[in-house]
Design a protein around this motif. Structure first.
Motif, PDB file in Angstrom:
ATOM      1  N   ALA A  35      20.511 -20.067   7.741  1.00  0.00           N
ATOM      2  CA  ALA A  35      19.602 -20.668   6.742  1.00  0.00           C
ATOM      3  C   ALA A  35      20.332 -20.921   5.433  1.00  0.00           C
ATOM      4  CB  ALA A  35      18.391 -19.770   6.523  1.00  0.00           C
ATOM      5  N   LEU A  36      21.191 -19.968   5.019  1.00  0.00           N
ATOM      6  CA  LEU A  36      21.973 -20.165   3.789  1.00  0.00           C
ATOM      7  C   LEU A  36      22.969 -21.307   3.942  1.00  0.00           C
ATOM      8  CD1 LEU A  36      22.812 -16.666   2.298  1.00  0.00           C
ATOM      9  CD2 LEU A  36      21.667 -18.556   1.175  1.00  0.00           C
ATOM     10  N   ALA A  37      23.596 -21.408   5.112  1.00  0.00           N
ATOM     11  CA  ALA A  37      24.550 -22.495   5.355  1.00  0.00           C
ATOM     12  C   ALA A  37      23.842 -23.848   5.303  1.00  0.00           C
ATOM     13  CB  ALA A  37      25.248 -22.298   6.703  1.00  0.00           C
ATOM     14  N   ARG A  51      19.510  -6.170   5.371  1.00  0.00           N
ATOM     15  CA  ARG A  51      20.749  -6.929   5.462  1.00  0.00           C
ATOM     16  C   ARG A  51      20.437  -8.304   6.033  1.00  0.00           C
ATOM     17  NH1 ARG A  51      22.429  -7.592  10.455  1.00  0.00           N
ATOM     18  NH2 ARG A  51      21.736  -6.167  12.062  1.00  0.00           N
ATOM     19  N   VAL A  52      21.312  -9.255   5.758  1.00  0.00           N
ATOM     20  CA  VAL A  52      21.137 -10.626   6.256  1.00  0.00           C
ATOM     21  C   VAL A  52      21.463 -10.657   7.738  1.00  0.00           C
ATOM     22  CG1 VAL A  52      21.942 -13.012   6.044  1.00  0.00           C
ATOM     23  CG2 VAL A  52      21.759 -11.594   4.014  1.00  0.00           C
ATOM     24  N   THR A  53      20.640 -11.358   8.506  1.00  0.00           N
ATOM     25  CA  THR A  53      20.899 -11.552   9.932  1.00  0.00           C
ATOM     26  C   THR A  53      21.713 -12.827  10.127  1.00  0.00           C
ATOM     27  OG1 THR A  53      18.897 -12.865  10.246  1.00  0.00           O
ATOM     28  CG2 THR A  53      18.691 -10.461  10.542  1.00  0.00           C
ATOM     29  N   ASP A  54      22.119 -13.061  11.358  1.00  0.00           N
ATOM     30  CA  ASP A  54      22.819 -14.322  11.662  1.00  0.00           C
ATOM     31  C   ASP A  54      21.927 -15.523  11.348  1.00  0.00           C
ATOM     32  OD1 ASP A  54      25.092 -12.961  12.446  1.00  0.00           O
ATOM     33  OD2 ASP A  54      24.612 -13.034  14.592  1.00  0.00           O
ATOM     34  N   SER A  55      20.630 -15.395  11.624  1.00  0.00           N
ATOM     35  CA  SER A  55      19.692 -16.487  11.293  1.00  0.00           C
ATOM     36  C   SER A  55      19.624 -16.708   9.787  1.00  0.00           C
ATOM     37  CB  SER A  55      18.290 -16.165  11.820  1.00  0.00           C
ATOM     38  OG  SER A  55      18.293 -16.104  13.222  1.00  0.00           O
ATOM     39  N   VAL A  80      16.280 -11.537   7.573  1.00  0.00           N
ATOM     40  CA  VAL A  80      16.873 -10.245   7.214  1.00  0.00           C
ATOM     41  C   VAL A  80      16.339  -9.216   8.196  1.00  0.00           C
ATOM     42  CG1 VAL A  80      17.052 -10.802   4.742  1.00  0.00           C
ATOM     43  CG2 VAL A  80      15.114  -9.467   5.565  1.00  0.00           C
ATOM     44  N   SER A  81      17.099  -8.155   8.368  1.00  0.00           N
ATOM     45  CA  SER A  81      16.597  -7.035   9.167  1.00  0.00           C
ATOM     46  C   SER A  81      16.546  -5.814   8.262  1.00  0.00           C
ATOM     47  CB  SER A  81      17.482  -6.784  10.384  1.00  0.00           C
ATOM     48  OG  SER A  81      18.778  -6.389   9.989  1.00  0.00           O
TER      49      SER A  81
END
Length: 189
Positions: free
Chosen positions: A78-80, A70-74, A53-54
């Motif tokens: 991780a969720l995927a 907010r959620v970052t691409d990383s 998150v950032s």
């Protein structure tokens, strides 16, 4: 499931402060994953350090400054990865069940009272979840929303929450009634 995944999932809807996350957690994710506000703040700090998150500082004049996350691409990655992992079977871990197991040997009256409290709490949660789901679907009927709604994951977990709470409420009421009718419970009165 780790708390981290529940926090990441909750942040998919947008940018939240820790306080806002705790409030939305209670209504949404809280129906299947409990965490105290302190646990959420600690997890947000960890997730930010790991780059999942950032956060950004928002300066406020009339109130203390706040951080929005907010959620970052990383974090999405991780969720995927979490979503593709095999799901573990559900387990029940509830201290009330231990109390019910011992009620006819150590006294049923306090357990009956707790069962009745839990049933009332379940009714309140069912009402809340129905209101949340009505708000989510707006003018659409449930089936139409499930077919055409933009983000239905929260709705589906809300439906599961309702089913869980209804089952829990019904079990609590039945267990209280059974314990109340047993000779040992009547002898305590």
């Amino acid at each position: 499931m780790a708390l981290r995944h529940a926090v990441l999932a909750a942040l998919l809807d947008g940018e939240y402060s820790g306080y806002e996350l705790a409030k939305s957690f209670d209504i949404g994710v809280g129906n299947f994953w409990h965490a105290s506000p302190q646990q959420l703040y600690t997890e947000l700090t960890r997730l930010e350090k790991e780059g999942l998150v950032s956060g950004r500082q928002v300066v406020q004049e009339a109130r203390p400054n706040k951080r929005l996350f907010r959620v970052t691409d990383s974090g999405r990655t991780a969720l995927a990865e979490f979503a593709t992992a095999a799901a573990k079977p559900s387990v029940i871990r509830d201290d009330l069940l231990v109390k019910v197991q011992t009620a006819d040997r150590i006294g049923a009256a306090p357990v009956i009272a707790q069962l009745e409290e839990r049933a009332a709490a379940a009714d309140a949660k069912i009402d809340l979840l129905h209101r949340v789901l009505r708000k989510m679907r707006g003018d659409l009927g449930e089936e139409e929303f499930l077919r055409r709604g933009e983000a239905i994951g929260g709705y589906l977990t809300g439906l599961r929450g309702i089913a869980f709470e209804e089952g829990h409420r019904d079990w609590c009421r039945r267990s209280a009634a059974v314990l109340r009718e047993r000779p040992t419970a009547r002898a305590e009165d």
